[in-house]
Scaffold this active site. Structure first.
Site, short mmCIF file in Angstrom:
data_model
loop_
_atom_site.label_atom_id
_atom_site.label_comp_id
_atom_site.label_asym_id
_atom_site.label_seq_id
_atom_site.Cartn_x
_atom_site.Cartn_y
_atom_site.Cartn_z
N HIS A 242 -3.02 2.25 -4.09
CA HIS A 242 -1.90 1.52 -3.78
C HIS A 242 -1.36 0.53 -5.10
O HIS A 242 -0.36 -0.10 -4.80
CB HIS A 242 -2.18 0.45 -2.40
CG HIS A 242 -1.00 -0.36 -2.04
ND1 HIS A 242 0.07 0.22 -1.83
CD2 HIS A 242 -0.90 -1.68 -2.17
CE1 HIS A 242 1.31 -0.66 -1.41
NE2 HIS A 242 0.55 -1.85 -1.74
N CYS A 243 -2.09 0.27 -5.97
CA CYS A 243 -1.94 -0.74 -6.86
C CYS A 243 -1.36 0.16 -8.12
O CYS A 243 0.07 -0.38 -8.52
CB CYS A 243 -3.22 -1.47 -7.39
SG CYS A 243 -3.83 -2.70 -5.62
N ILE A 244 -1.92 0.65 -8.95
CA ILE A 244 -1.37 0.94 -10.32
C ILE A 244 -0.31 1.71 -10.31
O ILE A 244 0.69 1.57 -11.33
CB ILE A 244 -2.79 1.58 -11.16
CG1 ILE A 244 -3.93 0.53 -11.20
CG2 ILE A 244 -2.29 1.82 -12.39
CD1 ILE A 244 -5.21 0.99 -11.74
N ILE B 111 2.18 1.63 -8.29
CA ILE B 111 3.28 0.68 -7.91
C ILE B 111 3.51 -0.57 -8.57
O ILE B 111 4.61 -0.94 -8.81
CB ILE B 111 3.09 0.72 -6.30
CG1 ILE B 111 3.12 2.04 -5.69
CG2 ILE B 111 4.19 -0.29 -5.58
CD1 ILE B 111 2.67 1.99 -4.28
N ASP B 112 2.31 -1.40 -8.54
CA ASP B 112 2.60 -2.64 -9.32
C ASP B 112 3.36 -2.90 -10.57
O ASP B 112 4.15 -3.91 -10.48
CB ASP B 112 1.19 -3.25 -9.32
CG ASP B 112 0.46 -3.51 -7.85
OD1 ASP B 112 1.05 -2.93 -7.20
OD2 ASP B 112 -0.73 -3.60 -7.89
#
Length: 436
Positions: free
Chosen positions: A271-273, A275-276
């Site tokens: 979910h992080c890399i 998208i963020d």
């Protein structure tokens, strides 16, 4: 008011409400409950709350026993009734922050939740946002709504931002052992936020503002994204030059200073890399800044599933086999090893690209028995057990996730062609192994 809140938190008399019982919220709830603090877990999915109340885990890396012990001990229960927000002393938001179809931040989960709980907020509470987001979100979307209710942030209500740093499946870094960054809307908010977490986290790092904490989280993930983008680009260059990128990385990693090893793969997942970084590129435009490094690494990493599919196609051609009607097994659906999380997994995009080119796609993953519901993709498939008969039917096996539970020697012995995106066979010389 601040003194009373601090006393409750430090004496473990506070009740903690955690909204979102996912990969971040559930481990956090267990950490609080195991510290002898009462926790209420909130989620809109009744199946999750029922699992929790029955003492059953829905994640492979979290044992049912760890949930059952605190539930039976009266320290933890879950509910879909958000009116119970009124009885908690601390509220922690662990909610998704995806991108929309235009790669713009989607804060709908945060905004909708705030609107739902606003009627139940009261004086003497602290609210912490843990979702990854752009600098300014806590002030603009959280504090503003609380002030509109008539509560005075920093005096009778306290707001902080403390980004999650979970690494699911990593036994070396559990929730309590990962240092926690905290930024407060005011100094009073910061003091309360530190007290909220210092009872369960070994080290709490206070920052000067919520914006600084928000940017810290983005920097952490953008650092990884840029470096993974760099090594993925190096992998493509090395491939053209007939150089083993894994040998090069291992050699470079012997330097005791100035180099940190990052490893290539089939693309970014989780979910992080993936998208963020785009949260910051979007916000930076407001200030007239062009985030070229971030966007370039995003382009490279987004391209990697296409690179893998091209390697599969070329490898099949070398074996006098066309992509169309080929049987291809994707080995590993999760975005990283030894977990069941498929969010943004490049494996899924690779499956779709292969299918679009006429391949017959199946998958095997010891952690993902059935293809899950996803926003962008759907395959009516179940994980296939690895047998010699299955491998004999496959024209190509594509290793996209290097789970430890997989018997790679068996796969090497019984496969016709293997495209390895994870360096599983980096030290194996075989005509059937293609590095991608």
């Amino acid at each position: 008011m601040k003194i009373n809140v601090l006393e409750k938190l430090r004496s473990r008399k506070a009740t903690i409400g955690i909204i979102g019982m996912g990969y971040v919220g559930l481990p956090l709830a267990l950490a609080f409950a195991n510290s002898n603090t009462k926790v209420i877990g909130f989620d809109i999915e009744e199946t999750k709350t029922q699992f929790i109340n029955d003492g059953v885990s829905y994640f492979n890396h979290i044992s049912s026993g760890s949930i059952k012990s605190v539930v039976e001990g009266g320290k933890f229960y879950a509910t879909t009734d958000f009116s119970e927000i009124s009885i908690v002393d601390a509220i922690i938001l662990c909610l998704p922050t995806p991108l929309n179809q235009y790669r713009e931040p989607d804060l709908s989960y945060i905004i909708r939740t705030m609107d739902n709980i606003l009627p139940y907020l009261r004086k003497g509470q602290v609210l912490s946002l843990e979702s990854t987001t752009y600098p300014g979100t806590t002030e603009e979307e959280i504090s503003t709504r609380i002030r509109q209710k008539g509560l005075e942030v920093g005096e009778d209500f306290f707001v902080v931002y403390s980004p999650e740093r979970e690494d699911p499946g990593n036994p070396d870094f559990t929730t309590s052992r990962i240092p926690k960054v905290v930024g407060g809307t005011t100094q009073n908010c910061l003091d309360v936020g530190v007290a909220l977490y210092e009872g369960i986290i070994n080290k709490v790092i206070p920052l000067s503002s919520t914006k600084a904490a928000e940017l810290t989280k983005l920097l952490e993930n953008i650092y990884r994204s840029v470096n993974i983008g760099l090594v993925n680009e190096m992998k493509m260059i090395a491939d053209k030059m007939d150089i083993d990128i894994w040998e090069v990385i291992d050699a470079a990693a012997t330097k005791p200073f100035g180099f940190t090893a990052f490893y290539p793969g089939p693309g970014l997942g989780g979910h992080c890399i993936p998208i963020d970084p785009f949260y910051l590129t979007w916000k930076a435009k407001e200030y007239g800044v062009n985030t070229r490094f971030i966007e370039l690494s995003g382009e490279v990493n987004t391209f990697m599933p296409h690179w893998v599919v091209q390697k599969v196609s070329d490898s099949l051609n070398e074996h006098e086999k066309s992509m169309k009607n080929s049987n291809i097994l994707i080995l590993g659906l999760a975005y990283k090893k030894n977990i069941d999380d498929v969010r943004e997994s490049p494996s899924v995009e690779i499956m779709e690209l292969l299918q679009e080119k006429g391949a017959k796609v199946s998958y095997s993953d010891p952690y993902v028995a059935n293809f899950p519901k996803m926003r962008k993709y759907y395959f009516d498939l179940k994980s296939q057990p690895i047998t010699s008969d299955l491998l004999a039917k496959m024209d190509c096996v594509v290793i996209t996730t290097d789970h430890d539970l997989i018997d790679y020697e068996f796969i090497l012995e019984h496969s016709k062609l293997i495209v390895d995106t994870r360096g599983v066979y980096r030290n194996v010389e075989s005509e059937i192994v293609i590095r991608a």
